[in-house]
Design a protein around this motif. Sequence first.
Motif, PDB file in Angstrom:
ATOM      1  N   MET A   7       0.883  -0.954  -0.226  1.00  0.00           N
ATOM      2  CA  MET A   7       0.042   0.146   0.072  1.00  0.00           C
ATOM      3  C   MET A   7       0.992   1.310   0.074  1.00  0.00           C
ATOM      4  O   MET A   7       1.714   1.404   0.983  1.00  0.00           O
ATOM      5  CB  MET A   7      -0.946  -0.019   1.145  1.00  0.00           C
ATOM      6  CG  MET A   7      -1.390   1.216   1.368  1.00  0.00           C
ATOM      7  SD  MET A   7      -2.545   1.036   2.826  1.00  0.00           S
ATOM      8  CE  MET A   7      -1.678   2.063   4.161  1.00  0.00           C
ATOM      9  N   THR A   8       0.647   1.932  -1.067  1.00  0.00           N
ATOM     10  CA  THR A   8       1.471   3.214  -1.047  1.00  0.00           C
ATOM     11  C   THR A   8       0.449   4.318  -0.267  1.00  0.00           C
ATOM     12  O   THR A   8      -0.437   4.729  -1.011  1.00  0.00           O
ATOM     13  CB  THR A   8       1.801   3.632  -2.537  1.00  0.00           C
ATOM     14  OG1 THR A   8       2.735   2.476  -2.925  1.00  0.00           O
ATOM     15  CG2 THR A   8       2.719   5.088  -2.390  1.00  0.00           C
ATOM     16  N   GLU A   9       1.109   5.098   0.511  1.00  0.00           N
ATOM     17  CA  GLU A   9       0.282   6.208   1.283  1.00  0.00           C
ATOM     18  C   GLU A   9       1.041   7.443   0.868  1.00  0.00           C
ATOM     19  O   GLU A   9       2.112   7.563   0.868  1.00  0.00           O
ATOM     20  CB  GLU A   9       0.138   5.821   2.612  1.00  0.00           C
ATOM     21  CG  GLU A   9      -0.560   6.650   3.599  1.00  0.00           C
ATOM     22  CD  GLU A   9      -0.400   6.343   4.803  1.00  0.00           C
ATOM     23  OE1 GLU A   9      -0.313   7.122   5.738  1.00  0.00           O
ATOM     24  OE2 GLU A   9      -0.813   4.933   5.229  1.00  0.00           O
ATOM     25  N   PRO A  10       0.247   8.716   0.643  1.00  0.00           N
ATOM     26  CA  PRO A  10       0.645   9.798   0.443  1.00  0.00           C
ATOM     27  C   PRO A  10       1.305  10.411   1.561  1.00  0.00           C
ATOM     28  O   PRO A  10       0.892  10.200   2.759  1.00  0.00           O
ATOM     29  CB  PRO A  10      -0.425  10.654  -0.106  1.00  0.00           C
ATOM     30  CG  PRO A  10      -1.772   9.905   0.400  1.00  0.00           C
ATOM     31  CD  PRO A  10      -1.257   8.544   0.408  1.00  0.00           C
ATOM     32  N   LEU A  11       2.726  11.206   1.372  1.00  0.00           N
ATOM     33  CA  LEU A  11       3.395  11.623   2.575  1.00  0.00           C
ATOM     34  C   LEU A  11       2.807  12.913   3.087  1.00  0.00           C
ATOM     35  O   LEU A  11       3.276  14.087   2.926  1.00  0.00           O
ATOM     36  CB  LEU A  11       4.532  11.885   1.865  1.00  0.00           C
ATOM     37  CG  LEU A  11       5.590  10.458   1.754  1.00  0.00           C
ATOM     38  CD1 LEU A  11       6.884  10.882   1.261  1.00  0.00           C
ATOM     39  CD2 LEU A  11       5.529   9.437   3.075  1.00  0.00           C
ATOM     40  N   THR A  12       1.525  12.682   3.729  1.00  0.00           N
ATOM     41  CA  THR A  12       0.666  14.008   4.140  1.00  0.00           C
ATOM     42  C   THR A  12       0.457  13.534   5.827  1.00  0.00           C
ATOM     43  O   THR A  12       0.461  12.399   5.857  1.00  0.00           O
ATOM     44  CB  THR A  12      -0.676  13.998   3.463  1.00  0.00           C
ATOM     45  OG1 THR A  12      -1.314  12.991   3.565  1.00  0.00           O
ATOM     46  CG2 THR A  12      -0.398  14.512   2.112  1.00  0.00           C
ATOM     47  N   GLY A  13      -0.209  14.491   6.534  1.00  0.00           N
ATOM     48  CA  GLY A  13      -0.550  14.137   7.813  1.00  0.00           C
ATOM     49  C   GLY A  13       0.350  13.559   8.684  1.00  0.00           C
ATOM     50  O   GLY A  13       1.693  13.560   8.438  1.00  0.00           O
ATOM     51  N   THR A  14       0.063  12.537   9.504  1.00  0.00           N
ATOM     52  CA  THR A  14       1.163  11.987  10.492  1.00  0.00           C
ATOM     53  C   THR A  14       1.973  11.249   9.803  1.00  0.00           C
ATOM     54  O   THR A  14       3.245  11.005  10.008  1.00  0.00           O
ATOM     55  CB  THR A  14       0.270  11.324  11.987  1.00  0.00           C
ATOM     56  OG1 THR A  14      -0.645  10.319  11.245  1.00  0.00           O
ATOM     57  CG2 THR A  14      -0.497  12.367  12.667  1.00  0.00           C
ATOM     58  N   ALA A  15       1.474  10.425   8.888  1.00  0.00           N
ATOM     59  CA  ALA A  15       2.353   9.396   7.879  1.00  0.00           C
ATOM     60  C   ALA A  15       3.368  10.065   7.325  1.00  0.00           C
ATOM     61  O   ALA A  15       4.605   9.834   7.262  1.00  0.00           O
ATOM     62  CB  ALA A  15       1.515   8.821   6.770  1.00  0.00           C
ATOM     63  N   GLY A  16       3.212  11.349   6.773  1.00  0.00           N
ATOM     64  CA  GLY A  16       4.309  12.095   6.184  1.00  0.00           C
ATOM     65  C   GLY A  16       5.061  12.836   7.228  1.00  0.00           C
ATOM     66  O   GLY A  16       6.518  12.833   6.933  1.00  0.00           O
ATOM     67  N   ALA A  17       4.733  13.294   8.470  1.00  0.00           N
ATOM     68  CA  ALA A  17       5.432  13.676   9.397  1.00  0.00           C
ATOM     69  C   ALA A  17       6.363  12.828   9.913  1.00  0.00           C
ATOM     70  O   ALA A  17       7.747  12.926   9.998  1.00  0.00           O
ATOM     71  CB  ALA A  17       4.628  14.129  10.713  1.00  0.00           C
ATOM     72  N   LEU A  18       6.021  11.310  10.095  1.00  0.00           N
ATOM     73  CA  LEU A  18       6.929  10.472  10.715  1.00  0.00           C
ATOM     74  C   LEU A  18       7.900  10.174   9.406  1.00  0.00           C
ATOM     75  O   LEU A  18       9.242   9.936   9.898  1.00  0.00           O
ATOM     76  CB  LEU A  18       6.042   9.134  11.178  1.00  0.00           C
ATOM     77  CG  LEU A  18       6.897   8.025  11.613  1.00  0.00           C
ATOM     78  CD1 LEU A  18       7.791   8.121  12.809  1.00  0.00           C
ATOM     79  CD2 LEU A  18       6.009   6.730  11.648  1.00  0.00           C
ATOM     80  N   HIS A  19       7.626   9.800   8.219  1.00  0.00           N
ATOM     81  CA  HIS A  19       8.345   9.607   7.284  1.00  0.00           C
ATOM     82  C   HIS A  19       9.482  10.885   7.016  1.00  0.00           C
ATOM     83  O   HIS A  19      10.796  10.415   6.951  1.00  0.00           O
ATOM     84  CB  HIS A  19       7.642   9.599   6.076  1.00  0.00           C
ATOM     85  CG  HIS A  19       8.358   9.015   4.681  1.00  0.00           C
ATOM     86  ND1 HIS A  19       9.234   9.728   3.908  1.00  0.00           N
ATOM     87  CD2 HIS A  19       8.454   7.685   4.149  1.00  0.00           C
ATOM     88  CE1 HIS A  19       9.780   8.947   3.162  1.00  0.00           C
ATOM     89  NE2 HIS A  19       9.275   7.512   3.273  1.00  0.00           N
ATOM     90  N   ARG A  20       9.110  12.038   7.151  1.00  0.00           N
ATOM     91  CA  ARG A  20      10.197  13.154   7.205  1.00  0.00           C
ATOM     92  C   ARG A  20      10.925  12.976   8.339  1.00  0.00           C
ATOM     93  O   ARG A  20      12.313  13.678   8.160  1.00  0.00           O
ATOM     94  CB  ARG A  20       9.279  14.295   6.951  1.00  0.00           C
ATOM     95  CG  ARG A  20       8.836  14.613   5.590  1.00  0.00           C
ATOM     96  CD  ARG A  20       8.133  16.107   5.496  1.00  0.00           C
ATOM     97  NE  ARG A  20       7.153  16.306   6.320  1.00  0.00           N
ATOM     98  CZ  ARG A  20       5.837  15.852   6.125  1.00  0.00           C
ATOM     99  NH1 ARG A  20       5.428  15.241   5.182  1.00  0.00           N
ATOM    100  NH2 ARG A  20       4.814  16.297   7.113  1.00  0.00           N
ATOM    101  N   ASP A  21      10.285  12.701   9.464  1.00  0.00           N
ATOM    102  CA  ASP A  21      11.200  13.050  10.677  1.00  0.00           C
ATOM    103  C   ASP A  21      12.153  11.868  10.985  1.00  0.00           C
ATOM    104  O   ASP A  21      13.466  11.954  11.131  1.00  0.00           O
ATOM    105  CB  ASP A  21      10.216  12.426  11.980  1.00  0.00           C
ATOM    106  CG  ASP A  21      11.213  12.609  13.270  1.00  0.00           C
ATOM    107  OD1 ASP A  21      11.644  13.774  13.865  1.00  0.00           O
ATOM    108  OD2 ASP A  21      11.624  11.508  13.847  1.00  0.00           O
TER     109      ASP A  21
END
Length: 184
Positions: A1-15
């Motif tokens: 599943m590819t999830e857009p890098l937005t919201g908390t998902a994006g925040a964790l990925h960026r962190d």
Amino acid sequence: MTEPLTGTAGALHRDADRVLAAWSPSDAEQEALRTAYRSHLAAHPDGMWRECRAGHLTASALVIDPARERVLLTLHGKLRMWLQMGGHCERPDTMLASVALREATEESGIAGLRLLSGGPVALDRHRTPCAWHLDVQYAALAPADAVERISEESLELRWFGYREAGEIADGSVRRLIARTRARL
């Protein structure tokens, strides 16, 4: 599943990428893992989640007693190995260090754990039944009044002196202990 890098998902990925970019590896092997982890994140927007079958980042923490003479290990229920506390990222998570602290607190039952400053202690890539785990390893100090409490994920919790822990744990845990002791 590819999830857009937005919201908390994006925040964790960026962190996670930020933490890895800022971290100073102790040797060439750790540098190679850091590069591989960052490449994995760049190639897999879902690389923080267990659904990513190509592998996913996890976070763990080695719990150290207040006197800094022992470590708390868990006899993992599924793997039947003595390990540090750790596990998967969850959807509400926004920071990798918080994942390590949450997992260590849940699995040890100890409130008031505090991560050592300086970010991760080490990286370790290993195969598990679900996928490759790209583990980001921290260390946490237990408070003076620490009382451990076993969780449903563990068969047993036990404090070990450094030498004793090295005798019962695998190479990954031994390396984590050595790197943690060097930081203490």
